[in-house]
Design an enzyme around this catalytic site. Structure first.
Site, PDB file in Angstrom:
ATOM      1  N   GLY A 119       2.708 -50.294  37.893  1.00  0.00           N
ATOM      2  CA  GLY A 119       1.324 -50.340  37.482  1.00  0.00           C
ATOM      3  C   GLY A 119       0.382 -49.412  36.158  1.00  0.00           C
ATOM      4  O   GLY A 119       1.060 -48.079  36.988  1.00  0.00           O
TER       5      GLY A 119
ATOM      6  N   GLY B 175      -7.837 -47.836  36.821  1.00  0.00           N
ATOM      7  CA  GLY B 175      -8.630 -48.260  38.248  1.00  0.00           C
ATOM      8  C   GLY B 175      -7.699 -48.011  39.463  1.00  0.00           C
ATOM      9  O   GLY B 175      -8.169 -46.345  39.195  1.00  0.00           O
ATOM     10  N   ILE B 176      -7.586 -48.186  40.055  1.00  0.00           N
ATOM     11  CA  ILE B 176      -7.050 -47.064  41.203  1.00  0.00           C
ATOM     12  C   ILE B 176      -5.681 -46.171  41.119  1.00  0.00           C
ATOM     13  O   ILE B 176      -5.177 -45.487  41.491  1.00  0.00           O
ATOM     14  CB  ILE B 176      -6.998 -47.931  42.482  1.00  0.00           C
ATOM     15  CG1 ILE B 176      -7.907 -49.074  43.199  1.00  0.00           C
ATOM     16  CG2 ILE B 176      -5.661 -47.973  43.804  1.00  0.00           C
ATOM     17  CD1 ILE B 176      -7.595 -49.662  44.199  1.00  0.00           C
ATOM     18  N   GLY B 177      -4.946 -47.059  40.174  1.00  0.00           N
ATOM     19  CA  GLY B 177      -3.672 -46.140  39.877  1.00  0.00           C
ATOM     20  C   GLY B 177      -3.950 -45.426  39.203  1.00  0.00           C
ATOM     21  O   GLY B 177      -3.195 -44.334  38.958  1.00  0.00           O
TER      22      GLY B 177
ATOM     23  N   ASP C 125       6.931 -56.278  33.139  1.00  0.00           N
ATOM     24  CA  ASP C 125       6.772 -57.352  33.139  1.00  0.00           C
ATOM     25  C   ASP C 125       6.516 -58.159  34.449  1.00  0.00           C
ATOM     26  O   ASP C 125       7.491 -58.729  34.727  1.00  0.00           O
ATOM     27  CB  ASP C 125       7.070 -58.153  31.985  1.00  0.00           C
ATOM     28  CG  ASP C 125       6.485 -59.550  31.774  1.00  0.00           C
ATOM     29  OD1 ASP C 125       5.576 -60.134  32.891  1.00  0.00           O
ATOM     30  OD2 ASP C 125       6.556 -60.422  31.054  1.00  0.00           O
ATOM     31  N   LEU C 126       5.844 -58.310  35.485  1.00  0.00           N
ATOM     32  CA  LEU C 126       6.457 -58.534  36.603  1.00  0.00           C
ATOM     33  C   LEU C 126       6.543 -59.193  37.299  1.00  0.00           C
ATOM     34  O   LEU C 126       6.737 -60.414  37.444  1.00  0.00           O
ATOM     35  CB  LEU C 126       5.367 -58.201  37.839  1.00  0.00           C
ATOM     36  CG  LEU C 126       5.382 -56.794  38.507  1.00  0.00           C
ATOM     37  CD1 LEU C 126       4.111 -56.036  38.945  1.00  0.00           C
ATOM     38  CD2 LEU C 126       6.801 -56.343  38.692  1.00  0.00           C
TER      39      LEU C 126
ATOM     40  N   ASN D  77       2.610 -51.146  43.462  1.00  0.00           N
ATOM     41  CA  ASN D  77       0.952 -51.297  43.269  1.00  0.00           C
ATOM     42  C   ASN D  77       0.208 -52.406  42.332  1.00  0.00           C
ATOM     43  O   ASN D  77      -0.471 -52.671  42.984  1.00  0.00           O
ATOM     44  CB  ASN D  77       0.812 -49.778  42.672  1.00  0.00           C
ATOM     45  CG  ASN D  77      -1.350 -49.322  42.571  1.00  0.00           C
ATOM     46  OD1 ASN D  77      -1.455 -49.638  44.166  1.00  0.00           O
ATOM     47  ND2 ASN D  77      -1.633 -49.412  41.919  1.00  0.00           N
TER      48      ASN D  77
ATOM     49  N   SER E  75      -3.358 -55.847  50.943  1.00  0.00           N
ATOM     50  CA  SER E  75      -5.112 -56.657  51.571  1.00  0.00           C
ATOM     51  C   SER E  75      -5.961 -57.313  52.157  1.00  0.00           C
ATOM     52  O   SER E  75      -4.895 -57.647  52.933  1.00  0.00           O
ATOM     53  CB  SER E  75      -5.734 -57.014  49.379  1.00  0.00           C
ATOM     54  OG  SER E  75      -7.169 -57.791  50.044  1.00  0.00           O
TER      55      SER E  75
ATOM     56  N   TYR F 253      -3.271 -76.425  44.112  1.00  0.00           N
ATOM     57  CA  TYR F 253      -3.533 -75.488  43.322  1.00  0.00           C
ATOM     58  C   TYR F 253      -4.757 -74.634  43.913  1.00  0.00           C
ATOM     59  O   TYR F 253      -6.116 -75.079  43.242  1.00  0.00           O
ATOM     60  CB  TYR F 253      -3.200 -75.052  41.880  1.00  0.00           C
ATOM     61  CG  TYR F 253      -3.468 -73.975  41.289  1.00  0.00           C
ATOM     62  CD1 TYR F 253      -2.672 -72.566  41.905  1.00  0.00           C
ATOM     63  CD2 TYR F 253      -4.342 -72.949  40.943  1.00  0.00           C
ATOM     64  CE1 TYR F 253      -2.642 -71.130  41.936  1.00  0.00           C
ATOM     65  CE2 TYR F 253      -4.284 -71.441  39.687  1.00  0.00           C
ATOM     66  CZ  TYR F 253      -3.623 -70.766  40.485  1.00  0.00           C
ATOM     67  OH  TYR F 253      -4.074 -69.742  40.074  1.00  0.00           O
TER      68      TYR F 253
END
Length: 359
Positions: free
Chosen positions: A65, A69-71, A118-119, A147, A202, A221
């Protein structure tokens, strides 16, 4: 980066999907979010006085990441501690801008290396790991921060044919951890303090339920249900890793950490109400700086981290998890299934490449 495969039609008919999404978003999700919000209001994020900590001048941190943001605040704190930070990011250009913002704050310590990742592609994960291990900066790995993540996104299958949240949040990080683990073990053997692996999970993991009949896909879904499950998988992964480290007597600890309710751009995927409420929630919820402290707390607080490997943390405290996370049979089965999925994807990828070469 590799293209992903999408489907125009999510699994299940529209009535089934609406009912399932309503239950997990409006009922389960609202309850989880309200409990979490109340906790964040009354229980403050842990404080880490970075300037008083010993510098980590020869240590290397890998993080998935970019610096947003948090990163952003995690990377900022790591650089303040003089880490060498290798980031796996979707956009090199955007990440360079984020690093420039950090440098403009007057932080000159630490070093950053940006690599594409790219995850949604296991091949990309493998290539990223190869680049890390072949680089001078990756000659040691002291800290791995899994992360990056996505939340409540429209139905999408990755090029590996997995539901996107399951792969991005969990399976790709499972593979990356395994690929980097030999180097982490080498590093741990050379130092007195432990190396560490952190999964940013989370509080939503408490709403998850692992169903091995539809783990990497969905019969009906629900974006929220898939998110819950992916976060639960991250917690189970940490507990399984810690058990293996203890059995092998290696000097590594793993943690799952909930950063808190943070109204970042991820909230855009929660719908119109969440987007409208973001300005208000920013005044109530934890800041990204507090969230970064929460994520890094077990890493930078040895008296806590060295005693609490394999645990799930909220606000700097070990908290109970979803009961499934503590069941050895679930841990074992998820590990074996994840190995199979990543190995099968590798075999399928090699076969596809061979087929293309033959044409």
């Amino acid at each position: 980066m590799a293209a992903t495969k999408t489907s125009d039609s999510p699994p299940g008919n529209i009535i089934q999907r609406l009912i399932k999404q309503f239950w997990y978003l409006a009922i389960c999700g609202t309850w989880i979010a309200m409990v979490d919000l109340i906790k964040d209001i009354f229980i403050k994020a842990p404080v880490i006085e970075i300037e008083k900590l010993e510098k980590r001048s020869h240590q290397v941190a890998i993080m998935t990441g970019g610096p947003r943001g948090i990163g952003f605040d995690i990377v900022k704190k790591l650089l303040q501690l003089d880490y060498t930070v290798i980031l796996g990011v979707r956009s090199i250009e955007a990440s360079e801008k984020g690093i420039a913002e950090i440098r403009n704050l007057g932080i000159t310590s630490g070093r950053v290396k940006l690599l594409s990742l790219d995850l949604k592609s296991l091949n990309s994960v493998r290539e990223f790991a190869r680049e890390v291990l072949a680089s001078k900066e990756g000659s040691r790995i002291d800290l791995l921060l899994n992360n990056a993540g996505i939340m409540n996104v429209p139905y999408e299958k990755t090029q590996d044919n997995f539901e996107s949240q399951f792969q991005v949040n969990y399976l790709s990080h499972f593979l990356l951890t395994n690929l980097l683990l030999p180097r982490i073990k080498e590093t741990a053997a050379k130092k007195s303090e432990p190396c560490q692996i952190v999964n940013t999970s989370s509080h939503a993991q408490k709403g998850g339920k692992i169903d091995f009949d539809e783990l990497e896909t969905s019969k009906v879904y629900s974006a929220v249900k898939c998110y819950f499950d992916s976060k639960l998988c991250q917690v189970i992964h940490v507990k399984t890793l810690e058990n293996k480290f203890q059995e092998d007597k290696v000097n590594i600890h793993a943690y799952a950490v909930h950063p808190g309710e943070i109204p970042t751009t991820l909230w855009n995927d929660l719908g119109l109400l969440a987007r409208i409420s973001r300005p208000i929630m920013k005044r109530i919820c934890r800041t990204t700086d507090g969230a970064a402290n929460t994520v890094l707390y077990p890493v930078l607080t040895p008296e806590v981290g060295e005693k609490c490997g394999g645990e799930y943390f909220e606000t700097g405290k070990v908290k109970p998890t979803n009961p499934q996370a503590n069941r050895p049979e679930i841990q074992k089965r998820l590990w074996e299934r994840s190995l199979m999925l990543t190995q099968d994807a590798n075999a399928n990828s090699s076969q596809n490449q061979g087929n293309l070469a033959a044409k």
